[in-house]
Design an enzyme around this catalytic site. Structure first.
Site, PDB file in Angstrom:
ATOM      1  N   ASN A 128       1.093  -1.187  -0.095  1.00 28.59           N
ATOM      2  CA  ASN A 128       0.096  -0.239  -0.099  1.00 28.59           C
ATOM      3  C   ASN A 128       0.745   1.306   0.239  1.00 28.59           C
ATOM      4  OD1 ASN A 128       0.777   0.654   3.182  1.00 28.59           O
ATOM      5  ND2 ASN A 128      -1.498  -0.948   3.893  1.00 28.59           N
ATOM      6  N   LEU A 129       0.115   2.862  -0.226  1.00 28.68           N
ATOM      7  CA  LEU A 129       1.111   3.583  -0.092  1.00 28.68           C
ATOM      8  C   LEU A 129       2.096   3.536   0.952  1.00 28.68           C
ATOM      9  CD1 LEU A 129       1.698   5.820  -2.657  1.00 28.68           C
ATOM     10  CD2 LEU A 129      -0.487   7.062  -1.542  1.00 28.68           C
ATOM     11  N   ASN A 130       1.241   3.380   2.212  1.00 31.64           N
ATOM     12  CA  ASN A 130       2.541   3.649   3.027  1.00 31.64           C
ATOM     13  C   ASN A 130       3.697   3.034   3.483  1.00 31.64           C
ATOM     14  OD1 ASN A 130       2.985   4.920   6.186  1.00 31.64           O
ATOM     15  ND2 ASN A 130       2.661   2.887   6.784  1.00 31.64           N
ATOM     16  N   GLU A 131       3.548   1.662   2.622  1.00 30.32           N
ATOM     17  CA  GLU A 131       4.199   0.615   3.117  1.00 30.32           C
ATOM     18  C   GLU A 131       5.709   1.154   1.207  1.00 30.32           C
ATOM     19  OE1 GLU A 131       1.897  -3.224   4.242  1.00 30.32           O
ATOM     20  OE2 GLU A 131       1.946  -2.684   1.983  1.00 30.32           O
TER      21      GLU A 131
ATOM     22  N   ASP B  34      -6.436  -7.308   1.678  1.00 30.26           N
ATOM     23  CA  ASP B  34      -6.237  -8.694   1.069  1.00 30.26           C
ATOM     24  C   ASP B  34      -6.894  -9.580  -0.213  1.00 30.26           C
ATOM     25  OD1 ASP B  34      -4.871  -9.282   4.008  1.00 30.26           O
ATOM     26  OD2 ASP B  34      -6.664  -9.563   4.842  1.00 30.26           O
TER      27      ASP B  34
END
Length: 481
Positions: free
Chosen positions: A196-199, A264
């Site tokens: 995701n964007l944060n990761e 998921d």
């Protein structure tokens, strides 16, 4: 988009490996503050246990008709046993490894009036030695699958992931990873990663401009030795980025209810679509649509092939294609819907030539519940009931026309001479909540009514639309010849 591939979802053979957990929900009402401390008192009225973590990923694959296996670590405790029972009911072939001294990971939530009051986490981090037990199990079962999906929640089950990816690639498998580590190099050899964007930002990705995002994504891929990245960007949609191409997909949902488990759903849908034979771009487009469906629901929701086909209706019409749930999978789809608390309505008939009376009747039946199942007499059954010159239209064509109606969720054939060509046996297998019959019948005369009533369901009789019948249509056609 090759949506004919939706008919081949059960060809996807996916092994999910990762951090499994149990999601437990205590639900109740709050009416007062505790005299012991300034906290609300929740009077628990129900308890729900659901598959979580990598187990929820596997559940998403199963609900899309993929053939799915699951490897994970659990403790020697009641929670682990509960999780295994849930997985069995979800049609997931799980081979969980039980370890001593550590608990099964569980997330326990207290919910009141659709609000989370508190969450309790029961967990300890699994060790490298525990992860190697999964590696050994992976080596034993790898040949049974075409795709290996690693679901990393940073709980230790994937401590040996680099060796696991090496094993999977040596066996010729396609590898996908939902990453948790900010060091993407531990996923070296993977075909896809889905941060995701944060990761992505924690791994060193730049987001100050679209160009910077693309350049940094490709650098991360090159440095990590990964082929492609599906970057999920919340309300900005998602981007499929490889070393040479980039495709962006706008977010599909207008109203977000809950983003829990959306990641998921994305990786599970992507993998299942690839397993059904879609190319990567089309598979991501479908995964993006699936994410939009999932976040419009409460909780860690799954998406069904029927929901996808409904959202993809415009594409289906433009390409002259149509999705119809395979007859062999309908029983499982109904079981999933029941576990989601949906009310199942059942009706039956020949539906040889669909007419206005049928359409009105089926719409009325659907309005009585959440999902409508139509039992359809097979060709031999119709010939016995109507004569050797019937049916006019064969089973597959009748099923296709019926399943194209907005009111019909599933079609399933029945009919044997031994059963008197009634759906009584099918009704006993499905145990619908509501049985609907059209015509001038007494409840005692309706096949399957006794079973439905005995299980707490109800039976409804609807009037047919006057003047509408297949026989009349056939007579009119013959008169004009």
């Amino acid at each position: 988009m090759d949506l004919a591939r939706l008919q081949h979802l059960n060809k996807a053979r996916v092994l999910v490996v990762g951090d499994v957990m149990l999601d437990r929900y205590w639900l109740g009402d709050t009416g007062r503050i505790s005299p012991e401390a300034p906290v609300p008192v929740v009077k628990v009225s129900s308890l729900e246990d659901k598959a979580g973590g990598a187990a929820n990923v596997a559940k998403n694959v199963a609900h899309l008709d993929g053939k799915v296996g699951l490897l994970g670590l659990i403790g020697q405790d009641d929670i682990g046993q509960t999780l295994e029972r849930i997985l069995e009911s979800e049609n997931i072939h799980s081979q969980l490894v039980s370890v001593t001294g550590l608990p099964t990971i569980a997330k326990m939530r207290v919910i009141s009036r659709h609000q989370q009051v508190v969450r309790l986490d029961l967990e300890e981090t699994f060790t490298q030695a525990h992860s190697r037990l999964l590696l050994e199990k992976l080596q034993q079962v790898i040949d049974d699958y075409d795709y290996v999906l690693f679901s990393d929640y940073n709980k230790g089950a994937l401590s040996a992931i680099q060796e696991m990816i090496t094993v999977a690639k040596a066996a010729g498998k396609v590898v996908l990873v939902d990453p948790k580590s900010s060091d993407f190099s531990i996923y070296k050899g993977a075909d896809f990663i889905t941060p995701n964007l944060n990761e992505f930002k924690l791994a060193g990705g730049e987001v100050k401009s679209e160009e910077a995002l693309t350049v940094s994504a490709r650098k991360l891929l090159a440095d990590a030795g990964v082929d492609a990245m599906l970057l999920t960007r919340s309300e900005q949609g998602m981007s499929l980025i490889s070393h040479t191409e980039k495709h962006h997909f706008a977010a599909q949902v207008r109203e977000v209810s809950d983003v829990t488990g959306a990641g998921d759903t994305v990786i599970a849908t992507l993998t299942t679509m690839l397993g059904a034979g879609m190319d990567a771009k089309d598979a991501v487009e479908v995964a993006n649509i699936a994410a939009g469906i999932a976040v419009s629901k409460l909780g860690a929701a799954t998406v069904t092939p029927e929901e996808l086909s409904q959202k993809l209706g415009q594409y289906l019409i433009e390409n002259g294609e149509h999705y119809q749930a395979p007859f062999d999978d309908v029983h499982q789809h109904i079981a999933f819907a029941k576990r989601n608390g949906e009310r199942i309505v059942f009706t039956n008939g020949c539906f040889d030539i669909l007419h206005a009376g049928h359409v009105k009747y089926l719409a009325q039946a659907k309005a009585m519940g959440d999902k409508l199942v139509v039992g359809l007499n097979n060709d031999e059954s119709i010939s016995r009931l109507k004569g050797a010159d019937r049916p006019i239209n064969p089973l597959d064509e009748r099923a296709m026309v019926l399943s194209a109606l907005a009111s019909v969720d599933w079609v399933i054939p029945f009919g044997s001479e031994a059963e008197g060509d009634t759906p009584a046996e099918l009704i006993a297998q499905l145990s619908p909540d509501i049985l609907v019959k059209g015509g001038d019948y007494k409840v005692s005369e309706i096949a399957g009514a006794e079973h439905v009533l005995s299980t707490g369901g109800r039976v409804e009789v609807l009037d047919f639309l006057n003047g509408c019948s297949t026989s009349n249509i056939i007579k009119k056609a013959q008169a004009t010849e």
